[in-house]
Design a protein around this motif. Structure first.
Motif, PDB file in Angstrom:
ATOM      1  N   ALA A  61      31.244 -41.718 -13.008  1.00  0.00           N
ATOM      2  CA  ALA A  61      30.920 -41.124 -14.306  1.00  0.00           C
ATOM      3  C   ALA A  61      29.424 -41.221 -14.546  1.00  0.00           C
ATOM      4  O   ALA A  61      28.807 -42.237 -14.233  1.00  0.00           O
ATOM      5  CB  ALA A  61      31.676 -41.848 -15.408  1.00  0.00           C
ATOM      6  N   GLY A  62      28.843 -40.154 -15.068  1.00  0.00           N
ATOM      7  CA  GLY A  62      27.422 -40.155 -15.380  1.00  0.00           C
ATOM      8  C   GLY A  62      26.570 -39.936 -14.148  1.00  0.00           C
ATOM      9  O   GLY A  62      27.063 -39.608 -13.072  1.00  0.00           O
ATOM     10  N   GLY A  63      25.274 -40.135 -14.329  1.00  0.00           N
ATOM     11  CA  GLY A  63      24.347 -39.874 -13.232  1.00  0.00           C
ATOM     12  C   GLY A  63      24.030 -41.130 -12.452  1.00  0.00           C
ATOM     13  O   GLY A  63      23.943 -42.212 -13.011  1.00  0.00           O
ATOM     14  N   LEU A  64      23.904 -40.983 -11.147  1.00  0.00           N
ATOM     15  CA  LEU A  64      23.518 -42.117 -10.313  1.00  0.00           C
ATOM     16  C   LEU A  64      22.251 -41.756  -9.560  1.00  0.00           C
ATOM     17  O   LEU A  64      22.179 -40.701  -8.934  1.00  0.00           O
ATOM     18  CB  LEU A  64      24.629 -42.440  -9.302  1.00  0.00           C
ATOM     19  N   PRO A  65      21.246 -42.644  -9.606  1.00  0.00           N
ATOM     20  CA  PRO A  65      20.033 -42.349  -8.842  1.00  0.00           C
ATOM     21  C   PRO A  65      20.307 -42.381  -7.340  1.00  0.00           C
ATOM     22  O   PRO A  65      21.283 -42.982  -6.892  1.00  0.00           O
ATOM     23  CB  PRO A  65      19.075 -43.455  -9.250  1.00  0.00           C
ATOM     24  N   LEU A  86      36.454 -38.443  -7.883  1.00  0.00           N
ATOM     25  CA  LEU A  86      36.237 -37.467  -8.954  1.00  0.00           C
ATOM     26  C   LEU A  86      34.895 -37.776  -9.592  1.00  0.00           C
ATOM     27  O   LEU A  86      34.598 -38.929  -9.913  1.00  0.00           O
ATOM     28  CB  LEU A  86      37.357 -37.602 -10.001  1.00  0.00           C
ATOM     29  N   TRP A  87      34.082 -36.766  -9.731  1.00  0.00           N
ATOM     30  CA  TRP A  87      32.781 -36.949 -10.389  1.00  0.00           C
ATOM     31  C   TRP A  87      32.838 -36.343 -11.774  1.00  0.00           C
ATOM     32  O   TRP A  87      33.252 -35.197 -11.948  1.00  0.00           O
ATOM     33  CB  TRP A  87      31.651 -36.298  -9.574  1.00  0.00           C
ATOM     34  N   TRP A  88      32.407 -37.123 -12.747  1.00  0.00           N
ATOM     35  CA  TRP A  88      32.398 -36.715 -14.164  1.00  0.00           C
ATOM     36  C   TRP A  88      30.943 -36.798 -14.594  1.00  0.00           C
ATOM     37  O   TRP A  88      30.467 -37.846 -15.008  1.00  0.00           O
ATOM     38  CB  TRP A  88      33.291 -37.708 -14.910  1.00  0.00           C
ATOM     39  N   PRO A  89      30.185 -35.686 -14.471  1.00  0.00           N
ATOM     40  CA  PRO A  89      28.715 -35.785 -14.573  1.00  0.00           C
ATOM     41  C   PRO A  89      28.204 -36.153 -15.968  1.00  0.00           C
ATOM     42  O   PRO A  89      27.153 -36.751 -16.093  1.00  0.00           O
ATOM     43  CB  PRO A  89      28.231 -34.386 -14.200  1.00  0.00           C
ATOM     44  N   LEU A  90      28.924 -35.774 -17.032  1.00  0.00           N
ATOM     45  CA  LEU A  90      28.483 -36.064 -18.403  1.00  0.00           C
ATOM     46  C   LEU A  90      27.065 -35.553 -18.651  1.00  0.00           C
ATOM     47  O   LEU A  90      26.247 -36.227 -19.266  1.00  0.00           O
ATOM     48  CB  LEU A  90      28.536 -37.579 -18.661  1.00  0.00           C
ATOM     49  N   GLY A  91      26.786 -34.411 -18.104  1.00  0.00           N
ATOM     50  CA  GLY A  91      25.481 -33.792 -18.342  1.00  0.00           C
ATOM     51  C   GLY A  91      24.422 -34.157 -17.341  1.00  0.00           C
ATOM     52  O   GLY A  91      23.296 -33.657 -17.424  1.00  0.00           O
ATOM     53  N   ALA A  92      24.727 -35.034 -16.389  1.00  0.00           N
ATOM     54  CA  ALA A  92      23.720 -35.410 -15.391  1.00  0.00           C
ATOM     55  C   ALA A  92      23.526 -34.274 -14.393  1.00  0.00           C
ATOM     56  O   ALA A  92      24.445 -33.515 -14.118  1.00  0.00           O
ATOM     57  CB  ALA A  92      24.161 -36.666 -14.656  1.00  0.00           C
ATOM     58  N   GLY A  93      22.325 -34.226 -13.853  1.00  0.00           N
ATOM     59  CA  GLY A  93      22.000 -33.170 -12.904  1.00  0.00           C
ATOM     60  C   GLY A  93      22.607 -33.435 -11.543  1.00  0.00           C
ATOM     61  O   GLY A  93      23.256 -34.465 -11.324  1.00  0.00           O
ATOM     62  N   PRO A  94      22.420 -32.502 -10.611  1.00  0.00           N
ATOM     63  CA  PRO A  94      22.988 -32.678  -9.278  1.00  0.00           C
ATOM     64  C   PRO A  94      22.363 -33.881  -8.576  1.00  0.00           C
ATOM     65  O   PRO A  94      21.206 -34.207  -8.791  1.00  0.00           O
ATOM     66  CB  PRO A  94      22.640 -31.382  -8.559  1.00  0.00           C
ATOM     67  N   ALA A  95      23.140 -34.558  -7.751  1.00  0.00           N
ATOM     68  CA  ALA A  95      22.660 -35.724  -7.024  1.00  0.00           C
ATOM     69  C   ALA A  95      22.698 -35.430  -5.534  1.00  0.00           C
ATOM     70  O   ALA A  95      23.316 -34.475  -5.089  1.00  0.00           O
ATOM     71  CB  ALA A  95      23.533 -36.931  -7.342  1.00  0.00           C
ATOM     72  N   THR A  96      22.020 -36.269  -4.785  1.00  0.00           N
ATOM     73  CA  THR A  96      21.976 -36.030  -3.346  1.00  0.00           C
ATOM     74  C   THR A  96      23.031 -36.830  -2.593  1.00  0.00           C
ATOM     75  O   THR A  96      23.222 -36.609  -1.417  1.00  0.00           O
ATOM     76  CB  THR A  96      20.595 -36.418  -2.781  1.00  0.00           C
ATOM     77  N   TRP A  97      23.692 -37.779  -3.278  1.00  0.00           N
ATOM     78  CA  TRP A  97      24.708 -38.548  -2.564  1.00  0.00           C
ATOM     79  C   TRP A  97      25.864 -37.645  -2.183  1.00  0.00           C
ATOM     80  O   TRP A  97      26.061 -36.596  -2.765  1.00  0.00           O
ATOM     81  CB  TRP A  97      25.157 -39.773  -3.345  1.00  0.00           C
ATOM     82  N   PRO A  98      26.648 -38.060  -1.179  1.00  0.00           N
ATOM     83  CA  PRO A  98      27.625 -37.141  -0.602  1.00  0.00           C
ATOM     84  C   PRO A  98      28.585 -36.567  -1.640  1.00  0.00           C
ATOM     85  O   PRO A  98      29.246 -37.290  -2.336  1.00  0.00           O
ATOM     86  CB  PRO A  98      28.388 -38.034   0.383  1.00  0.00           C
ATOM     87  N   GLN A  99      28.564 -35.288  -1.718  1.00  0.00           N
ATOM     88  CA  GLN A  99      29.436 -34.636  -2.692  1.00  0.00           C
ATOM     89  C   GLN A  99      30.475 -33.752  -2.031  1.00  0.00           C
ATOM     90  O   GLN A  99      31.215 -33.056  -2.723  1.00  0.00           O
ATOM     91  CB  GLN A  99      28.607 -33.775  -3.637  1.00  0.00           C
ATOM     92  N   GLN A 100      30.514 -33.791  -0.698  1.00  0.00           N
ATOM     93  CA  GLN A 100      31.432 -32.855  -0.063  1.00  0.00           C
ATOM     94  C   GLN A 100      32.898 -33.132  -0.410  1.00  0.00           C
ATOM     95  O   GLN A 100      33.737 -32.263  -0.309  1.00  0.00           O
ATOM     96  CB  GLN A 100      31.240 -32.846   1.459  1.00  0.00           C
ATOM     97  N   GLY A 223      20.616 -39.030 -16.256  1.00  0.00           N
ATOM     98  CA  GLY A 223      21.728 -38.963 -17.189  1.00  0.00           C
ATOM     99  C   GLY A 223      21.260 -38.584 -18.581  1.00  0.00           C
ATOM    100  O   GLY A 223      20.074 -38.580 -18.866  1.00  0.00           O
ATOM    101  N   VAL A 224      22.222 -38.279 -19.422  1.00  0.00           N
ATOM    102  CA  VAL A 224      21.877 -38.037 -20.813  1.00  0.00           C
ATOM    103  C   VAL A 224      21.985 -39.363 -21.545  1.00  0.00           C
ATOM    104  O   VAL A 224      22.596 -40.303 -21.067  1.00  0.00           O
ATOM    105  CB  VAL A 224      22.832 -36.999 -21.446  1.00  0.00           C
ATOM    106  N   CYS A 225      21.377 -39.442 -22.703  1.00  0.00           N
ATOM    107  CA  CYS A 225      21.357 -40.698 -23.445  1.00  0.00           C
ATOM    108  C   CYS A 225      22.755 -41.038 -23.944  1.00  0.00           C
ATOM    109  O   CYS A 225      23.492 -40.163 -24.384  1.00  0.00           O
ATOM    110  CB  CYS A 225      20.395 -40.559 -24.621  1.00  0.00           C
ATOM    111  N   ARG A 226      23.113 -42.316 -23.830  1.00  0.00           N
ATOM    112  CA  ARG A 226      24.387 -42.780 -24.365  1.00  0.00           C
ATOM    113  C   ARG A 226      24.429 -42.537 -25.865  1.00  0.00           C
ATOM    114  O   ARG A 226      23.437 -42.758 -26.552  1.00  0.00           O
ATOM    115  CB  ARG A 226      24.517 -44.285 -24.124  1.00  0.00           C
ATOM    116  N   ALA A 227      25.614 -42.124 -26.379  1.00  0.00           N
ATOM    117  CA  ALA A 227      25.715 -41.816 -27.803  1.00  0.00           C
ATOM    118  C   ALA A 227      25.359 -43.049 -28.640  1.00  0.00           C
ATOM    119  O   ALA A 227      24.670 -42.931 -29.654  1.00  0.00           O
ATOM    120  CB  ALA A 227      27.131 -41.347 -28.111  1.00  0.00           C
ATOM    121  N   GLY A 228      25.796 -44.231 -28.208  1.00  0.00           N
ATOM    122  CA  GLY A 228      25.558 -45.445 -28.984  1.00  0.00           C
ATOM    123  C   GLY A 228      24.103 -45.848 -29.025  1.00  0.00           C
ATOM    124  O   GLY A 228      23.657 -46.507 -29.954  1.00  0.00           O
TER     125      GLY A 228
END
Lengths: 448, 120
Positions: A61-65, A86-100, A223-228
């Motif tokens: 979930a979210g973005g991972l560097p 399962l990837w749940w991006p929550l607004g994060a941009g594409p990542a380079t880690w294996p997504q196949q 990632g996008v900023c956490r709501a809290g």
């Protein structure tokens, strides 16, 4: 032939039964995903597990560097077959880690249904389990010096599974025993997202500890900023309603409490606290005080936290460490400098002991106090002064309380048993994302 | 059930238990499981791989507690024959056992002072 048929029938029958069970999920909370992953605990269709060995689906979930790509691959491959991701991006941009292998889901509503569908398909054989990303080979095969692979140095001879044995080191009782170096994190479920520790353990006592630089620090924001956390980041640059800010603070403290309760194996109580946090109103002060009394009477929490992870006031003076400092008796709080709080009767709550139990009491006390302030605040708005008191302490342009506190962590954890160290870490409520959000917002403000 | 008689009920329970045990044993064997790969066998430490093997010698600090337990265990063993002769011997047996327990108690107090009851 009959045996094969029986096998198939039994497998299908068991698969049908198992498909109706809650989905065992190992969830990785990336940037901006802490709250979303927490809320999954409230969904009876899912079961968040603490080890990939017990999971069927890996939820990212979210973005991972990019720095986390390799640990993520290890994590993926340690799930037993059949497995899925399962990837749940929550607004994060594409990542380079294996997504196949990774199907993507966008909305919260679809997550549980998709996870259930994945489990159903995996167990019915309609979906192949994902192959490993890393090669299936030992780093070094087990081989000693003898002609049959036997013998050599160390306790067993050879290098078992490619790893050398632990070296000798001094024990606190004056013995010389093995000291086990171990790197824990970045996906250890009891750690805040982004924390990795290099440990040296003698039995379960921490001999030495060094935090590894957070993969979130310095990486481009993914990632996008956490709501809290958003309202506290906003308060750095613009006036925000005091009532909203205080309600968010109480909510953050309760969310921390929910995690802390999971860490002391009181997960169902943690779920009740999460529900309270989700529906929190300014009139809920009594609920929090009742909860505080119930927690003080809970012996298991007392045993886990009393006298554990003591931090003296002198060590954190001037750091702006928020509840950590106030739990040690220092009345440091940025709100005392904010004219919006004058006339509200705000006085920082402080404890004396500075241990994990004091930090639990501190946050519960502050949550109830925040609701009172929110009820009294009316339509007051904060005055931006370049720094704000977030639920973790002072947040300003140079970073947050976690960044300033991190160099004290080895001194706090050394000499503790592992269980006490985890309790201490949980009670500190470290947050590596807050500073990144603040930095991102500041950069955005400069750019605009 | 009543028709079977007590022996028949016992036999039925025995057969059912054997059947259940066989079912559990065989159903565990029937689905073929793939051999776990190296990453699956690697201990989970949060995503990083361990640098050294987990076999290591460490100080089992609770061993003192185990020794204290053994001392109490032996005390109980002595108290059984003592209980048998207590009525016959009367006060002298009571005093002798009192001395024995006092010596043991001193040992416990010493162990307590030495923090033997701290788990680690």
């Amino acid at each position: 032939m009959a045996r094969a048929g029986l096998q198939l029938g039994l497998k299908q029958a068991l698969g049908r039964v198992a498909a109706g069970a809650p989905v065992p999920v190992f969830a990785v909370a990336g940037q901006g995903a802490r709250e979303h992953v927490q809320d999954l605990r409230l969904d009876g269709r899912l079961r968040l597990v603490d080890s990939p060995g017990a999971a069927m689906v890996l939820l990212i979930a979210g973005g991972l560097p990019d720095g986390l790509a390799e640990p993520l691959a290890h994590l993926h491959d340690s799930l037993p077959h059949p497995r899925a991701t399962l990837w749940w991006p929550l607004g994060a941009g594409p990542a380079t880690w294996p997504q196949q292998f990774v199907p993507t889901i966008e909305t919260r509503d679809g997550v549980s249904e998709t996870l259930q569908a994945i489990q159903r398909e995996l167990l019915r054989g309609q979906r192949p389990g994902e192959p490993p990303i890393l090669p299936d080979e030992d780093p070094v095969p087990w081989k000693g010096v003898g002609p049959y692979g036997q013998g050599g140095t160390g306790m067993t001879g050879g290098t078992p599974y490619g790893r050398p044995m632990a070296e000798l080191g001094a024990d606190r009782d004056g013995l010389r025993l093995d000291v086990l170096p171990l790197r824990i994190g970045p996906f250890f479920p009891r750690f805040p997202p982004g924390l990795t520790l290099d440990l040296k353990l003698a039995g379960d006592v921490i001999v030495d500890v060094a935090p590894v630089e957070s993969p979130f620090a310095g990486a481009p924001p993914v990632g996008v900023c956490r709501a809290g956390a958003r309202i506290f980041v906003d308060a750095l640059s613009q006036p925000v309603p005091v009532a909203g800010l205080e309600l968010a603070r109480a909510r953050e403290h309760l969310r921390w409490l929910a995690d802390a309760l999971v860490a002391v194996e009181l997960g169902s109580l943690g779920s009740r606290v999460l529900r309270l946090a989700a529906e929190l109103r300014t009139s809920d002060g009594d609920s929090i005080r009742t909860l505080g009394r119930a927690l003080r009477r809970t012996q298991a929490i007392g045993w886990a936290t009393n006298g554990v992870g003591r931090i003296p006031a002198a060590a954190v003076e001037g750091l702006g460490a928020g509840p950590i400092a106030r739990a040690a008796g220092l009345p440091e709080d940025e709100r005392t400098h904010d004219p919006a709080y004058s006339g509200l009767g705000f006085e920082p709550i402080v404890q004396r002991d500075g241990d994990a139990a004091a930090r639990w009491r501190q946050r519960l006390g502050e949550a109830a106090q925040s609701l009172e302030l929110a009820a009294r605040a009316g339509d007051r708005r904060t005055v931006p002064t370049g720094s704000v008191e977030s639920p973790r302490g002072r947040l300003d342009g140079e970073g947050n309380a976690t960044a300033r506190f991190l160099h004290l962590l080895p001194g706090v954890l050394q000499g503790l048993e592992w269980g006490d160290a985890v309790t201490t870490l949980v009670s500190l409520d470290l947050d590596f994302e807050e500073a990144v959000f603040a930095e991102t917002a500041r950069a955005g403000a400069v750019a605009s | 059930m009543i028709l079977l008689g007590p022996l028949g009920v016992a036999l039925a329970v025995f057969v059912a238990a054997i059947g259940a045990a066989l079912f559990v044993r065989l159903s565990g064997d029937l689905p073929r499981r793939p051999v776990p790969t190296t990453p699956e066998r690697t201990p989970f430490a949060g995503g990083e791989t361990p640098a050294v093997h987990a076999w290591n010698r460490y100080h089992a600090r609770y061993y003192v507690m185990a020794l204290v337990f053994l001392a109490f265990d032996m005390e109980m063993v002595f108290m059984y024959p003592w209980a048998v002769v207590f009525v016959r011997e009367g006060g002298i047996a009571f005093v002798e056992m009192g001395m024995f327990i006092t010596v043991l108690l001193l040992g416990v107090l010493y162990a307590w002072r030495e923090r033997a009851f701290n788990w680690a």
